[in-house]
Every structure is written in C-alpha cells, then in structure tokens.
Design a protein around this motif. Sequence first.
Motif, PDB file in Angstrom:
ATOM      1  N   GLY A  33     -37.205  86.741 -27.999  1.00 17.72           N
ATOM      2  CA  GLY A  33     -37.124  85.675 -28.986  1.00 17.72           C
ATOM      3  C   GLY A  33     -37.669  84.366 -28.453  1.00 17.72           C
ATOM      4  N   LEU A  34     -37.320  84.009 -27.218  1.00 15.21           N
ATOM      5  CA  LEU A  34     -37.830  82.776 -26.635  1.00 15.21           C
ATOM      6  C   LEU A  34     -39.337  82.842 -26.443  1.00 15.21           C
ATOM      7  N   GLY A  35     -39.846  84.032 -26.152  1.00 10.92           N
ATOM      8  CA  GLY A  35     -41.293  84.197 -26.062  1.00 10.92           C
ATOM      9  C   GLY A  35     -41.969  83.938 -27.396  1.00 10.92           C
ATOM     10  N   ALA A  36     -41.352  84.411 -28.479  1.00 13.21           N
ATOM     11  CA  ALA A  36     -41.902  84.146 -29.818  1.00 13.21           C
ATOM     12  C   ALA A  36     -41.851  82.657 -30.134  1.00 13.21           C
ATOM     13  N   GLY A  37     -40.765  81.986 -29.744  1.00 20.79           N
ATOM     14  CA  GLY A  37     -40.679  80.549 -29.954  1.00 20.79           C
ATOM     15  C   GLY A  37     -41.750  79.797 -29.183  1.00 20.79           C
ATOM     16  N   ALA A  38     -41.986  80.206 -27.925  1.00 11.89           N
ATOM     17  CA  ALA A  38     -43.049  79.577 -27.136  1.00 11.89           C
ATOM     18  C   ALA A  38     -44.412  79.808 -27.774  1.00 11.89           C
ATOM     19  N   LEU A  39     -44.606  80.986 -28.359  1.00 12.18           N
ATOM     20  CA  LEU A  39     -45.867  81.278 -29.040  1.00 12.18           C
ATOM     21  C   LEU A  39     -46.063  80.370 -30.249  1.00 12.18           C
ATOM     22  N   ALA A  40     -44.996  80.134 -30.987  1.00 13.53           N
ATOM     23  CA  ALA A  40     -45.088  79.235 -32.138  1.00 13.53           C
ATOM     24  C   ALA A  40     -45.442  77.818 -31.695  1.00 13.53           C
ATOM     25  N   MET A  41     -44.797  77.349 -30.630  1.00 12.26           N
ATOM     26  CA  MET A  41     -45.065  76.003 -30.141  1.00 12.26           C
ATOM     27  C   MET A  41     -46.447  75.895 -29.504  1.00 12.26           C
ATOM     28  N   LEU A  42     -46.959  76.992 -28.980  1.00 16.36           N
ATOM     29  CA  LEU A  42     -48.303  76.987 -28.400  1.00 16.36           C
ATOM     30  C   LEU A  42     -49.351  76.626 -29.449  1.00 16.36           C
ATOM     31  N   HIS A  73     -26.852  98.993 -20.239  1.00 15.94           N
ATOM     32  CA  HIS A  73     -25.882  97.908 -20.121  1.00 15.94           C
ATOM     33  C   HIS A  73     -26.151  96.862 -21.198  1.00 15.94           C
ATOM     34  N   GLY A  74     -25.101  96.512 -21.941  1.00 10.75           N
ATOM     35  CA  GLY A  74     -25.263  95.613 -23.070  1.00 10.75           C
ATOM     36  C   GLY A  74     -25.678  94.208 -22.698  1.00 10.75           C
ATOM     37  N   GLY A  75     -25.182  93.698 -21.560  1.00  9.88           N
ATOM     38  CA  GLY A  75     -25.522  92.336 -21.155  1.00  9.88           C
ATOM     39  C   GLY A  75     -26.998  92.150 -20.919  1.00  9.88           C
ATOM     40  N   PRO A  76     -27.621  92.959 -20.045  1.00  6.34           N
ATOM     41  CA  PRO A  76     -29.064  92.844 -19.863  1.00  6.34           C
ATOM     42  C   PRO A  76     -29.851  93.101 -21.146  1.00  6.34           C
ATOM     43  N   HIS A  77     -29.342  93.977 -22.017  1.00  5.69           N
ATOM     44  CA  HIS A  77     -30.050  94.232 -23.266  1.00  5.69           C
ATOM     45  C   HIS A  77     -30.070  92.973 -24.137  1.00  5.69           C
ATOM     46  N   ALA A  78     -28.950  92.269 -24.221  1.00  4.66           N
ATOM     47  CA  ALA A  78     -28.916  91.026 -24.989  1.00  4.66           C
ATOM     48  C   ALA A  78     -29.860  89.984 -24.386  1.00  4.66           C
ATOM     49  N   LEU A  79     -29.917  89.918 -23.053  1.00  3.42           N
ATOM     50  CA  LEU A  79     -30.841  88.987 -22.397  1.00  3.42           C
ATOM     51  C   LEU A  79     -32.288  89.394 -22.637  1.00  3.42           C
ATOM     52  N   TYR A  80     -32.539  90.691 -22.696  1.00  2.00           N
ATOM     53  CA  TYR A  80     -33.881  91.195 -23.015  1.00  2.00           C
ATOM     54  C   TYR A  80     -34.311  90.745 -24.407  1.00  2.00           C
ATOM     55  N   ALA A 116     -43.345  83.278 -18.766  1.00  2.61           N
ATOM     56  CA  ALA A 116     -42.032  83.421 -18.134  1.00  2.61           C
ATOM     57  C   ALA A 116     -41.101  84.267 -18.989  1.00  2.61           C
ATOM     58  N   ALA A 117     -41.178  84.117 -20.315  1.00  3.91           N
ATOM     59  CA  ALA A 117     -40.343  84.913 -21.207  1.00  3.91           C
ATOM     60  C   ALA A 117     -40.718  86.390 -21.138  1.00  3.91           C
ATOM     61  N   VAL A 118     -42.012  86.676 -21.040  1.00  2.37           N
ATOM     62  CA  VAL A 118     -42.457  88.070 -20.924  1.00  2.37           C
ATOM     63  C   VAL A 118     -41.963  88.682 -19.620  1.00  2.37           C
ATOM     64  N   VAL A 119     -42.091  87.931 -18.529  1.00  6.47           N
ATOM     65  CA  VAL A 119     -41.604  88.422 -17.233  1.00  6.47           C
ATOM     66  C   VAL A 119     -40.093  88.661 -17.295  1.00  6.47           C
ATOM     67  N   SER A 120     -39.380  87.725 -17.917  1.00  2.00           N
ATOM     68  CA  SER A 120     -37.931  87.888 -18.064  1.00  2.00           C
ATOM     69  C   SER A 120     -37.606  89.119 -18.900  1.00  2.00           C
ATOM     70  N   ALA A 121     -38.387  89.376 -19.951  1.00  2.00           N
ATOM     71  CA  ALA A 121     -38.146  90.550 -20.791  1.00  2.00           C
ATOM     72  C   ALA A 121     -38.330  91.838 -19.999  1.00  2.00           C
ATOM     73  N   VAL A 122     -39.350  91.871 -19.151  1.00  2.00           N
ATOM     74  CA  VAL A 122     -39.586  93.070 -18.334  1.00  2.00           C
ATOM     75  C   VAL A 122     -38.434  93.275 -17.342  1.00  2.00           C
ATOM     76  N   ILE A 123     -38.023  92.203 -16.682  1.00  2.00           N
ATOM     77  CA  ILE A 123     -36.961  92.310 -15.678  1.00  2.00           C
ATOM     78  C   ILE A 123     -35.633  92.706 -16.320  1.00  2.00           C
ATOM     79  N   THR A 124     -35.255  92.005 -17.400  1.00  2.12           N
ATOM     80  CA  THR A 124     -33.985  92.328 -18.051  1.00  2.12           C
ATOM     81  C   THR A 124     -34.046  93.681 -18.744  1.00  2.12           C
ATOM     82  N   GLY A 125     -35.237  94.066 -19.206  1.00  3.46           N
ATOM     83  CA  GLY A 125     -35.373  95.400 -19.792  1.00  3.46           C
ATOM     84  C   GLY A 125     -35.088  96.491 -18.778  1.00  3.46           C
TER      85      GLY A 125
END
Length: 265
Positions: free
Chosen positions: A227-236, A215-222, A251-260
């Motif tokens: 991307g948001l996880g990478a941004g959080a890593l940069a800000m860390l 499904h394209g929608g969950p894939h885009a959210l994945y 939270a971004a990693v958990v979201s990636a697993v769920i949406t994946g």
Amino acid sequence: MTAGAMWAPPEPPQVLPVLAMKEAWRFVRHPLTLVGMALWVLRVADDGWDGPRPAFSALTSEMTIYWGIPLFFAAHLVASSARRAEELFAAVPSDQARRTAALCLAALGPFALSCTALAVLVGLYEVTGNELERFPTLGELAAGPVNMLAGCLLAVAVARWLPWRGAPVLVMLGLIVVNMFVIETRDWYMFSIYLEFALWGPPPYLDAVGFVPVHGGPHALYLLSLGLGAGALAMLKDGPRPGIWLVSGVAAVVSAVITGMAQLW
C-alpha cells in the motif's frame, strides 16, 4: 512568472489536513463504499456463526473481498472526479501535489472505519460465545483493514497514472489473476493479497482443520508495504521532489519482499 503568481498569498499549512478530512469523508460516504460495507455485513451475518472456519474467515479475510473491492472503485471515482474536485478545491485552494497527498492521507478514513467495524464484530463474537478453533492474532485481524488502506492508495495511483476509462477494472482483474496464480503455485502463496489463514475442511467446509503456515504479523506488514508503495507511486506523478518518492517506492518494494518471505520464518 506572472505578477499574480508573484503576489499570490502563501498556502496556509492547515490546507492539507483540511483537504484530507474532506476527501476521507468522500471516501467513506461514497455509495460503493456503503454497498461494500453492506455486502460484508450480510456475508458475516449469513455465515459468521456457522462454524469455526467461516467464523475465523469472517474476522480475517472476507472484508478484503466483499468490502475492499467496492471501496477500490469508490476511491478511484473520488480520485478521478475532476468536476467534484474543482468544487472542493474552489473552497480550499491547493496545488496538485497537495491534492494527491490529501487523497493518500484520506485512505486512513476507510481504514479507521473498517477497524471500528471489525472491533464491533469481535465484540459480538465475545458476547455470543461464537466458536473458533483459536482467536486470530493481531496481524491476522489487521489483514482486512490494511487491505482497505492499500486499496485506496492503489486507486489514487491508478487515477493519477492511468486516466482512462476501464483502467481500474483492468487493474483489479490483474490483481485477481495474480492472486489466484500465486495461491495455486503453493510455493508463493505468502505473496497473495487475499489470503485464507484457515484451511478448508471437507464439505460443507465448516470444520476447523488447521491453518496455513503463514505468520499474520509479517503478512500485515507485507500488505502495508504494498500500500505504501502505491502511495509513493501516486506521489511520484505529482510530487515536487520525484526522487524522494522514487526512493520511497523502491524501499516499499524491498520491504514487501522481506516481509513477504518473513511470513514463513
């Protein structure tokens, strides 16, 4: 604390948006970004009207390869360019945390540009009556622009955490290897970054023969979660409150697993 620091004027609140706008402009006008855009345009012009499958792929996946990879290196060069950064920040003073935040927000510039380019391509398809097995869903269309956004955020994170030559090349090669691996396993292909939604037909691979069960929608959210996880890593690396960014990254990693996994539901 020195006397100069004690009496330094407070940073005006508009500094971050000003920096973000300047960095976004540097992202979109970088020569590698323009080269990537030209490669994508040439690719679409060459085979985007050759049949249902290449037409569908031109809308949904080819932006990631032909434009996204050059953009990743462009964003890394911008994020790691200390000399040009000094020239920019001399006019708009800021601390390192705000500079990193500005670079992350600047990723919206290439995202907006790629959305505009994709909208133009959709318009051209409509005007010319280009043949498609079906029109892509919004999630399938979003895959390319979201990858552009995520690629910029990842480039900023790499520039902050791996400040040595060759690091972005190794990271990109690692992404390609992982992407090829999860696709070849067939059980984990939904976790790939570059994903062909349309199935390949027999040679010359122009016929419409169906789509992968994703499904394209969950894939885009994945992809957005990554991307948001990478941004959080940069800000860390530079943020004043690392705990917040660590929690955001988790939270971004958990979201990636769920949406994946949700791509198959």
